[in-house]
Write a protein that holds these residues in place. Sequence first.
Motif, PDB file in Angstrom:
ATOM      1  N   LYS A 135       0.862  -1.183   0.000  1.00  0.00           N
ATOM      2  CA  LYS A 135       0.000   0.000   0.000  1.00  0.00           C
ATOM      3  C   LYS A 135       0.897   1.232   0.000  1.00  0.00           C
ATOM      4  CE  LYS A 135      -4.193   1.724   2.136  1.00  0.00           C
ATOM      5  NZ  LYS A 135      -5.197   1.484   3.164  1.00  0.00           N
ATOM      6  N   LEU A 136       0.671   2.112  -0.987  1.00  0.00           N
ATOM      7  CA  LEU A 136       1.484   3.304  -1.160  1.00  0.00           C
ATOM      8  C   LEU A 136       0.619   4.547  -1.063  1.00  0.00           C
ATOM      9  CD1 LEU A 136       3.603   2.183  -4.261  1.00  0.00           C
ATOM     10  CD2 LEU A 136       4.159   1.916  -1.844  1.00  0.00           C
ATOM     11  N   ARG A 137       1.220   5.652  -0.579  1.00  0.00           N
ATOM     12  CA  ARG A 137       0.522   6.932  -0.490  1.00  0.00           C
ATOM     13  C   ARG A 137       1.336   7.982  -1.240  1.00  0.00           C
ATOM     14  NH1 ARG A 137      -0.876   7.962   5.036  1.00  0.00           N
ATOM     15  NH2 ARG A 137       1.323   8.172   5.403  1.00  0.00           N
ATOM     16  N   CYS A 138       0.642   8.772  -2.046  1.00  0.00           N
ATOM     17  CA  CYS A 138       1.276   9.889  -2.747  1.00  0.00           C
ATOM     18  C   CYS A 138       1.513  11.003  -1.725  1.00  0.00           C
ATOM     19  CB  CYS A 138       0.370  10.384  -3.868  1.00  0.00           C
ATOM     20  SG  CYS A 138       0.978  11.888  -4.654  1.00  0.00           S
ATOM     21  N   PRO A 139       2.755  11.525  -1.612  1.00  0.00           N
ATOM     22  CA  PRO A 139       3.025  12.578  -0.630  1.00  0.00           C
ATOM     23  C   PRO A 139       2.414  13.934  -1.000  1.00  0.00           C
ATOM     24  CG  PRO A 139       4.984  12.138  -1.933  1.00  0.00           C
ATOM     25  CD  PRO A 139       3.956  11.123  -2.330  1.00  0.00           C
ATOM     26  N   VAL A 140       1.978  14.105  -2.234  1.00  0.00           N
ATOM     27  CA  VAL A 140       1.390  15.372  -2.678  1.00  0.00           C
ATOM     28  C   VAL A 140      -0.127  15.359  -2.491  1.00  0.00           C
ATOM     29  CG1 VAL A 140       1.078  16.930  -4.633  1.00  0.00           C
ATOM     30  CG2 VAL A 140       3.267  15.767  -4.313  1.00  0.00           C
ATOM     31  N   SER A 141      -0.793  14.390  -3.099  1.00  0.00           N
ATOM     32  CA  SER A 141      -2.261  14.328  -3.042  1.00  0.00           C
ATOM     33  C   SER A 141      -2.771  13.549  -1.829  1.00  0.00           C
ATOM     34  CB  SER A 141      -2.801  13.674  -4.317  1.00  0.00           C
ATOM     35  OG  SER A 141      -2.476  12.288  -4.328  1.00  0.00           O
ATOM     36  N   HIS A 142      -1.904  12.766  -1.207  1.00  0.00           N
ATOM     37  CA  HIS A 142      -2.239  11.898  -0.076  1.00  0.00           C
ATOM     38  C   HIS A 142      -3.197  10.775  -0.465  1.00  0.00           C
ATOM     39  CE1 HIS A 142      -0.020  14.477   2.620  1.00  0.00           C
ATOM     40  NE2 HIS A 142      -0.640  15.511   2.089  1.00  0.00           N
ATOM     41  N   ARG A 143      -3.367  10.554  -1.768  1.00  0.00           N
ATOM     42  CA  ARG A 143      -4.178   9.422  -2.223  1.00  0.00           C
ATOM     43  C   ARG A 143      -3.429   8.141  -1.929  1.00  0.00           C
ATOM     44  NH1 ARG A 143      -6.186  10.186  -8.165  1.00  0.00           N
ATOM     45  NH2 ARG A 143      -7.121   8.198  -7.643  1.00  0.00           N
ATOM     46  N   GLU A 144      -4.171   7.105  -1.588  1.00  0.00           N
ATOM     47  CA  GLU A 144      -3.582   5.821  -1.246  1.00  0.00           C
ATOM     48  C   GLU A 144      -4.003   4.769  -2.258  1.00  0.00           C
ATOM     49  OE1 GLU A 144      -4.704   4.948   2.786  1.00  0.00           O
ATOM     50  OE2 GLU A 144      -3.734   6.762   3.551  1.00  0.00           O
ATOM     51  N   PHE A 145      -3.059   3.875  -2.570  1.00  0.00           N
ATOM     52  CA  PHE A 145      -3.310   2.803  -3.525  1.00  0.00           C
ATOM     53  C   PHE A 145      -2.728   1.514  -2.972  1.00  0.00           C
ATOM     54  CE2 PHE A 145      -3.053   6.729  -5.875  1.00  0.00           C
ATOM     55  CZ  PHE A 145      -4.120   6.653  -6.744  1.00  0.00           C
ATOM     56  N   GLU A 146      -3.431   0.424  -3.230  1.00  0.00           N
ATOM     57  CA  GLU A 146      -2.918  -0.891  -2.859  1.00  0.00           C
ATOM     58  C   GLU A 146      -2.748  -1.698  -4.131  1.00  0.00           C
ATOM     59  OE1 GLU A 146      -3.610  -3.750   0.819  1.00  0.00           O
ATOM     60  OE2 GLU A 146      -5.379  -3.613  -0.457  1.00  0.00           O
ATOM     61  N   TRP A 147      -1.542  -2.180  -4.356  1.00  0.00           N
ATOM     62  CA  TRP A 147      -1.230  -2.942  -5.563  1.00  0.00           C
ATOM     63  C   TRP A 147      -0.579  -4.256  -5.195  1.00  0.00           C
ATOM     64  CZ3 TRP A 147       1.013   2.326  -6.691  1.00  0.00           C
ATOM     65  CH2 TRP A 147       0.147   3.083  -7.460  1.00  0.00           C
ATOM     66  N   ASP A 148      -0.651  -5.190  -6.139  1.00  0.00           N
ATOM     67  CA  ASP A 148       0.125  -6.417  -5.984  1.00  0.00           C
ATOM     68  C   ASP A 148       1.587  -6.031  -5.857  1.00  0.00           C
ATOM     69  OD1 ASP A 148      -2.131  -8.013  -6.248  1.00  0.00           O
ATOM     70  OD2 ASP A 148      -1.833  -8.327  -8.392  1.00  0.00           O
ATOM     71  N   ARG A 149       2.307  -6.751  -5.006  1.00  0.00           N
ATOM     72  CA  ARG A 149       3.744  -6.479  -4.891  1.00  0.00           C
ATOM     73  C   ARG A 149       4.378  -6.715  -6.247  1.00  0.00           C
ATOM     74  NH1 ARG A 149       6.113  -8.395   0.792  1.00  0.00           N
ATOM     75  NH2 ARG A 149       7.895  -7.358  -0.133  1.00  0.00           N
ATOM     76  N   PHE A 150       5.349  -5.897  -6.585  1.00  0.00           N
ATOM     77  CA  PHE A 150       5.972  -6.018  -7.886  1.00  0.00           C
ATOM     78  C   PHE A 150       7.464  -6.229  -7.726  1.00  0.00           C
ATOM     79  CE2 PHE A 150       4.220  -1.916  -6.826  1.00  0.00           C
ATOM     80  CZ  PHE A 150       5.271  -1.030  -6.802  1.00  0.00           C
ATOM     81  N   CYS A 151       8.075  -6.734  -8.794  1.00  0.00           N
ATOM     82  CA  CYS A 151       9.498  -7.082  -8.782  1.00  0.00           C
ATOM     83  C   CYS A 151      10.304  -6.038  -9.518  1.00  0.00           C
ATOM     84  CB  CYS A 151       9.718  -8.431  -9.448  1.00  0.00           C
ATOM     85  SG  CYS A 151       8.928  -9.788  -8.612  1.00  0.00           S
ATOM     86  N   TYR A 152      11.564  -6.019  -9.239  1.00  0.00           N
ATOM     87  CA  TYR A 152      12.484  -5.121  -9.886  1.00  0.00           C
ATOM     88  C   TYR A 152      13.660  -5.899 -10.429  1.00  0.00           C
ATOM     89  CZ  TYR A 152       9.948  -1.368  -7.710  1.00  0.00           C
ATOM     90  OH  TYR A 152       8.967  -0.516  -7.347  1.00  0.00           O
ATOM     91  N   CYS A 153      14.229  -5.413 -11.515  1.00  0.00           N
ATOM     92  CA  CYS A 153      15.441  -6.020 -12.054  1.00  0.00           C
ATOM     93  C   CYS A 153      16.557  -5.795 -11.035  1.00  0.00           C
ATOM     94  CB  CYS A 153      15.813  -5.365 -13.386  1.00  0.00           C
ATOM     95  SG  CYS A 153      17.365  -5.968 -14.047  1.00  0.00           S
ATOM     96  N   VAL A 154      17.162  -6.862 -10.590  1.00  0.00           N
ATOM     97  CA  VAL A 154      18.208  -6.768  -9.594  1.00  0.00           C
ATOM     98  C   VAL A 154      19.585  -6.886 -10.225  1.00  0.00           C
ATOM     99  CG1 VAL A 154      19.169  -7.883  -7.536  1.00  0.00           C
ATOM    100  CG2 VAL A 154      16.696  -7.678  -7.800  1.00  0.00           C
ATOM    101  N   GLU A 155      19.697  -7.748 -11.223  1.00  0.00           N
ATOM    102  CA  GLU A 155      21.013  -8.012 -11.787  1.00  0.00           C
ATOM    103  C   GLU A 155      20.875  -8.673 -13.153  1.00  0.00           C
ATOM    104  OE1 GLU A 155      25.015 -10.287 -10.203  1.00  0.00           O
ATOM    105  OE2 GLU A 155      23.099 -10.806  -9.335  1.00  0.00           O
ATOM    106  N   ALA A 156      21.739  -8.332 -14.055  1.00  0.00           N
ATOM    107  CA  ALA A 156      21.801  -9.000 -15.355  1.00  0.00           C
ATOM    108  C   ALA A 156      23.231  -9.468 -15.569  1.00  0.00           C
ATOM    109  CB  ALA A 156      21.366  -8.068 -16.472  1.00  0.00           C
ATOM    110  N   LYS A 157      23.400 -10.716 -15.893  1.00  0.00           N
ATOM    111  CA  LYS A 157      24.743 -11.291 -16.111  1.00  0.00           C
ATOM    112  C   LYS A 157      24.797 -12.004 -17.435  1.00  0.00           C
ATOM    113  CE  LYS A 157      26.227 -12.125 -11.410  1.00  0.00           C
ATOM    114  NZ  LYS A 157      26.751 -13.106 -10.496  1.00  0.00           N
TER     115      LYS A 157
END
Length: 64
Positions: free
Chosen positions: A42-64
């Motif tokens: 669950k994330l909140r925008c610091p400007v509008s203070h709107r809150e959203f809940e999303w599925d956890r997402f992944c990030y590219c950590v490493e490419a070899k």
Amino acid sequence: MKPETITYFEPYPFVIGEKIHIKSGHRRGDWEVIGVGEKKVKLRCPVSHREFEWDRFCYCVEAK
């Protein structure tokens, strides 16, 4: 033979209170983490203070 590149992804370990910046996509911008579950974040925008809940997402950590 061309060497093969493998890109590794893993779930990001979100922490409540953490401030993050997403660089692109429809979620781009600054956010504050206000909730973390096994499957959702669950994330909140610091400007509008709107809150959203999303599925956890992944990030590219490493490419070899």
